[in-house]
Write a protein that holds these residues in place. Structure first.
Motif, PDB file in Angstrom:
ATOM      1  N   LEU A   1       4.900  -5.740 -48.528  1.00  0.00           N
ATOM      2  CA  LEU A   1       4.982  -4.536 -47.413  1.00  0.00           C
ATOM      3  C   LEU A   1       5.574  -3.549 -48.069  1.00  0.00           C
ATOM      4  O   LEU A   1       5.702  -2.347 -48.309  1.00  0.00           O
ATOM      5  CB  LEU A   1       5.867  -4.511 -46.423  1.00  0.00           C
ATOM      6  N   ARG A   2       7.365  -4.061 -49.166  1.00  0.00           N
ATOM      7  CA  ARG A   2       7.861  -3.276 -49.486  1.00  0.00           C
ATOM      8  C   ARG A   2       7.717  -2.198 -50.855  1.00  0.00           C
ATOM      9  O   ARG A   2       7.803  -1.424 -50.874  1.00  0.00           O
ATOM     10  CB  ARG A   2       9.924  -3.469 -49.323  1.00  0.00           C
ATOM     11  N   ALA A   3       7.401  -3.732 -51.411  1.00  0.00           N
ATOM     12  CA  ALA A   3       6.618  -2.851 -52.011  1.00  0.00           C
ATOM     13  C   ALA A   3       5.093  -1.809 -52.085  1.00  0.00           C
ATOM     14  O   ALA A   3       5.076  -0.996 -52.847  1.00  0.00           O
ATOM     15  CB  ALA A   3       6.028  -4.038 -53.038  1.00  0.00           C
ATOM     16  N   ALA A   4       4.682  -2.002 -50.801  1.00  0.00           N
ATOM     17  CA  ALA A   4       3.864  -1.157 -50.408  1.00  0.00           C
ATOM     18  C   ALA A   4       4.095  -0.028 -50.323  1.00  0.00           C
ATOM     19  O   ALA A   4       4.134   0.893 -51.126  1.00  0.00           O
ATOM     20  CB  ALA A   4       2.854  -2.281 -49.447  1.00  0.00           C
ATOM     21  N   PHE A   5       5.079   0.211 -49.930  1.00  0.00           N
ATOM     22  CA  PHE A   5       5.825   1.040 -49.201  1.00  0.00           C
ATOM     23  C   PHE A   5       6.562   2.175 -50.966  1.00  0.00           C
ATOM     24  O   PHE A   5       6.091   3.464 -50.385  1.00  0.00           O
ATOM     25  CB  PHE A   5       6.807   1.012 -47.976  1.00  0.00           C
ATOM     26  N   VAL A   6       6.550   1.411 -51.391  1.00  0.00           N
ATOM     27  CA  VAL A   6       7.530   1.543 -52.841  1.00  0.00           C
ATOM     28  C   VAL A   6       6.131   2.475 -53.024  1.00  0.00           C
ATOM     29  O   VAL A   6       6.515   3.782 -53.986  1.00  0.00           O
ATOM     30  CB  VAL A   6       8.159   1.088 -53.715  1.00  0.00           C
ATOM     31  N   TYR A   7       5.028   2.157 -53.871  1.00  0.00           N
ATOM     32  CA  TYR A   7       3.819   2.383 -54.317  1.00  0.00           C
ATOM     33  C   TYR A   7       3.377   3.961 -53.752  1.00  0.00           C
ATOM     34  O   TYR A   7       3.255   5.254 -54.020  1.00  0.00           O
ATOM     35  CB  TYR A   7       3.354   1.756 -54.125  1.00  0.00           C
ATOM     36  N   TYR A   8       2.564   3.815 -52.169  1.00  0.00           N
ATOM     37  CA  TYR A   8       2.095   4.846 -51.886  1.00  0.00           C
ATOM     38  C   TYR A   8       2.990   6.131 -51.191  1.00  0.00           C
ATOM     39  O   TYR A   8       2.384   6.910 -51.597  1.00  0.00           O
ATOM     40  CB  TYR A   8       1.852   4.461 -50.565  1.00  0.00           C
ATOM     41  N   SER A   9       4.302   5.143 -51.637  1.00  0.00           N
ATOM     42  CA  SER A   9       5.088   6.838 -50.827  1.00  0.00           C
ATOM     43  C   SER A   9       5.454   7.183 -51.900  1.00  0.00           C
ATOM     44  O   SER A   9       5.203   8.744 -52.423  1.00  0.00           O
ATOM     45  CB  SER A   9       6.594   6.529 -51.212  1.00  0.00           C
ATOM     46  N   TYR A  10       5.968   7.475 -53.348  1.00  0.00           N
ATOM     47  CA  TYR A  10       5.535   7.634 -55.175  1.00  0.00           C
ATOM     48  C   TYR A  10       4.302   8.295 -55.289  1.00  0.00           C
ATOM     49  O   TYR A  10       4.881   8.840 -55.812  1.00  0.00           O
ATOM     50  CB  TYR A  10       5.604   6.578 -55.941  1.00  0.00           C
ATOM     51  N   ILE A  11       2.984   7.133 -54.675  1.00  0.00           N
ATOM     52  CA  ILE A  11       1.474   8.243 -54.591  1.00  0.00           C
ATOM     53  C   ILE A  11       2.197   9.860 -54.143  1.00  0.00           C
ATOM     54  O   ILE A  11       0.836  10.998 -54.171  1.00  0.00           O
ATOM     55  CB  ILE A  11       0.530   7.728 -54.734  1.00  0.00           C
ATOM     56  N   MET A  12       2.212   9.367 -53.108  1.00  0.00           N
ATOM     57  CA  MET A  12       2.298  10.545 -52.117  1.00  0.00           C
ATOM     58  C   MET A  12       2.702  11.769 -52.480  1.00  0.00           C
ATOM     59  O   MET A  12       2.228  12.813 -51.826  1.00  0.00           O
ATOM     60  CB  MET A  12       2.949   9.936 -50.663  1.00  0.00           C
ATOM     61  N   HIS A  13       3.583  11.787 -53.150  1.00  0.00           N
ATOM     62  CA  HIS A  13       5.424  12.827 -53.827  1.00  0.00           C
ATOM     63  C   HIS A  13       4.143  13.417 -55.291  1.00  0.00           C
ATOM     64  O   HIS A  13       5.124  13.798 -55.522  1.00  0.00           O
ATOM     65  CB  HIS A  13       5.989  12.279 -53.309  1.00  0.00           C
ATOM     66  N   GLY A  14       3.399  12.881 -55.415  1.00  0.00           N
ATOM     67  CA  GLY A  14       2.299  13.390 -57.071  1.00  0.00           C
ATOM     68  C   GLY A  14       3.135  12.109 -57.762  1.00  0.00           C
ATOM     69  O   GLY A  14       3.393  12.305 -59.292  1.00  0.00           O
ATOM     70  N   GLY A  15       3.572  11.042 -57.902  1.00  0.00           N
ATOM     71  CA  GLY A  15       4.203  10.493 -59.198  1.00  0.00           C
ATOM     72  C   GLY A  15       2.356   9.873 -59.823  1.00  0.00           C
ATOM     73  O   GLY A  15       1.769   9.770 -58.994  1.00  0.00           O
ATOM     74  N   LYS A  16       3.024   9.584 -60.772  1.00  0.00           N
ATOM     75  CA  LYS A  16       1.772   9.522 -62.142  1.00  0.00           C
ATOM     76  C   LYS A  16       2.154   7.942 -62.855  1.00  0.00           C
ATOM     77  O   LYS A  16       0.944   7.421 -63.059  1.00  0.00           O
ATOM     78  CB  LYS A  16       1.584  10.389 -62.480  1.00  0.00           C
ATOM     79  N   ASN A  17       2.996   7.243 -62.814  1.00  0.00           N
ATOM     80  CA  ASN A  17       3.410   6.092 -63.548  1.00  0.00           C
ATOM     81  C   ASN A  17       3.219   5.410 -62.610  1.00  0.00           C
ATOM     82  O   ASN A  17       3.951   4.433 -62.326  1.00  0.00           O
ATOM     83  CB  ASN A  17       4.934   6.131 -64.361  1.00  0.00           C
ATOM     84  N   LYS A  18       2.647   5.048 -62.364  1.00  0.00           N
ATOM     85  CA  LYS A  18       1.711   3.812 -62.015  1.00  0.00           C
ATOM     86  C   LYS A  18       2.380   2.371 -61.936  1.00  0.00           C
ATOM     87  O   LYS A  18       3.057   1.630 -61.240  1.00  0.00           O
ATOM     88  CB  LYS A  18       0.425   3.365 -61.465  1.00  0.00           C
ATOM     89  N   GLY A  19       2.363   1.914 -63.558  1.00  0.00           N
ATOM     90  CA  GLY A  19       2.858   0.944 -63.875  1.00  0.00           C
ATOM     91  C   GLY A  19       4.389   0.377 -63.572  1.00  0.00           C
ATOM     92  O   GLY A  19       4.592  -0.656 -63.361  1.00  0.00           O
ATOM     93  N   GLU A  20       5.209   1.784 -63.788  1.00  0.00           N
ATOM     94  CA  GLU A  20       6.544   1.688 -63.918  1.00  0.00           C
ATOM     95  C   GLU A  20       6.790   1.482 -62.176  1.00  0.00           C
ATOM     96  O   GLU A  20       7.867   0.875 -62.749  1.00  0.00           O
ATOM     97  CB  GLU A  20       7.067   2.470 -64.623  1.00  0.00           C
TER      98      GLU A  20
END
Length: 358
Positions: free
Chosen positions: A53-72
């Motif tokens: 869950l915590r990793a999912a929150f990191v990922y989706y919050s990053y995407i939600m705020h316009g992040g592009k580097n999915k691998g990193e």
């Protein structure tokens, strides 16, 4: 969005990242000593098998705020899970846990090993606990090192690491309050909620959501909105976790259903049951709470008391209301420019966290 499916997809990706990180650490450290090599083989007990869950929150919050580097960002998600593993290793010592993800905990693994070498129980327990504390410390710094060396801009990494450090401190405060509650004769609902605020609202929800957002470049207004969602959502998550700890399927939750009772953990279920119990019911609860010798019949008696006193339904109702509060915090956020995919995940996960079975 289907929350369970989204979690499973992230879990598969993050499991690969965690495995890569631990394999690299194994490559670096194995030559130090066979003792270290064996210790590293126990890390998967706390590092694999969770919901991610915590990793999912990191990922989706990053995407939600316009992040592009999915691998990193997935590497950071893996690191966040290793930081969580560090806390689990220590938590298992404090809770005297035998099982984690359906396997012996690190402390129990080394306790058994020590007994095989001829040590008596007090020394064997101490040895197992000592090894688990060391394992947790190592996992903590592996995770921090991954984040420090990630390819995000330095000022963003610094802000994210500062958030993590502050929240670990607050999680420690929450753990102190939680552990101390086991020796208090009376614990009220507000005491339980304070523990949940620090250990779950801020740690499990707010921290990973903020980390992902910070690495994407979120502003203070966006972070504040995430906090308004995180606190009620996280507390609801923990209440459901405690319900599953008492009433869930042991194979699904990966630990004994009587663990909380044996630990003397004063959950909302216990607190409300004690408040509403008859003298006979209260005596029965007190006989079982913190008793390492309880059996399945004892567990069934406490479950029945929780149902008969209305404690179970009360706890479910509190969780439902908190989920509604979390979802309301996601409304009227058009000015925050949140990506719809991330927003959909937060809405879906709020409901799923109180309907899940593990």
């Amino acid at each position: 969005m289907e929350a369970k499916k989204a979690l499973n997809e992230i879990a598969q990706i993050v499991d690969v990242e965690v495995e890569k990180i631990l394999k690299e650490e194994s490559r670096i450290s194995n030559d130090i000593s066979p003792i270290i090599k064996e210790l590293l083989t126990t890390f998967p007990v706390v590092s694999f098998g969770g919901k991610r869950l915590r990793a999912a929150f990191v990922y989706y919050s990053y995407i939600m705020h316009g992040g592009k580097n999915k691998g990193e960002i997935n590497k950071v998600g893996g690191a966040i899970e290793l930081l969580h593993s560090y806390l689990l290793a220590h938590d298992d010592v404090m809770d005297r846990s035998d099982m984690r993800h359906s396997k012996p905990t690190i402390n129990r693994y080394y306790e058994v090993y020590s007994k095989m070498q001829g040590f008596r129980r007090p020394e064997a327990v101490h040895f197992g606990d000592s090894m688990a504390v060391n394992a947790g410390d190592i996992l903590c710094h592996i995770g921090l090192d991954v984040i420090t060396n990630s390819k995000f801009e330095s000022h963003k990494k610094l802000k994210a690491l500062s958030k993590i450090n502050c929240e670990f401190k607050d999680t420690g405060y929450g753990q102190v309050i939680d552990v101390y509650g086991s020796v208090l004769k009376t614990v009220r609902e507000d005491y339980v909620m304070q523990v949940h605020y620090f250990k779950t609202g801020k740690y499990t929800y707010e921290t990973p959501l903020h980390v992902g957002a910070i690495l994407a470049g979120a502003n203070d207004k966006q972070l504040a909105a995430l906090t308004r969602y995180s606190i009620p959502g996280g507390i609801a998550f923990q209440i459901q976790d405690d319900i599953l700890g008492m009433f869930g399927n042991e194979k699904k939750i990966g630990k004994r259903a009587d663990s909380d009772l044996r630990e003397g953990k004063k959950t909302l279920l216990i607190v409300k049951a004690l408040e509403k119990a008859t003298p006979a019911q209260k005596k029965r609860i007190e006989e079982c709470l913190g008793n390492q010798e309880i059996n399945y019949d004892d567990l069934e008696d406490i479950r029945k008391i929780m149902i008969d006193t209305g404690s179970l339904e009360y706890s479910k109702d509190v969780a439902r209301k908190l989920v509604l509060k979390a979802k309301r915090a996601l409304k009227d956020t058009e000015d925050l420019n949140w990506n719809k995919k991330g927003l959909d995940f937060l809405e879906a996960i709020a409901d799923y966290m109180i309907t899940r079975e593990y």
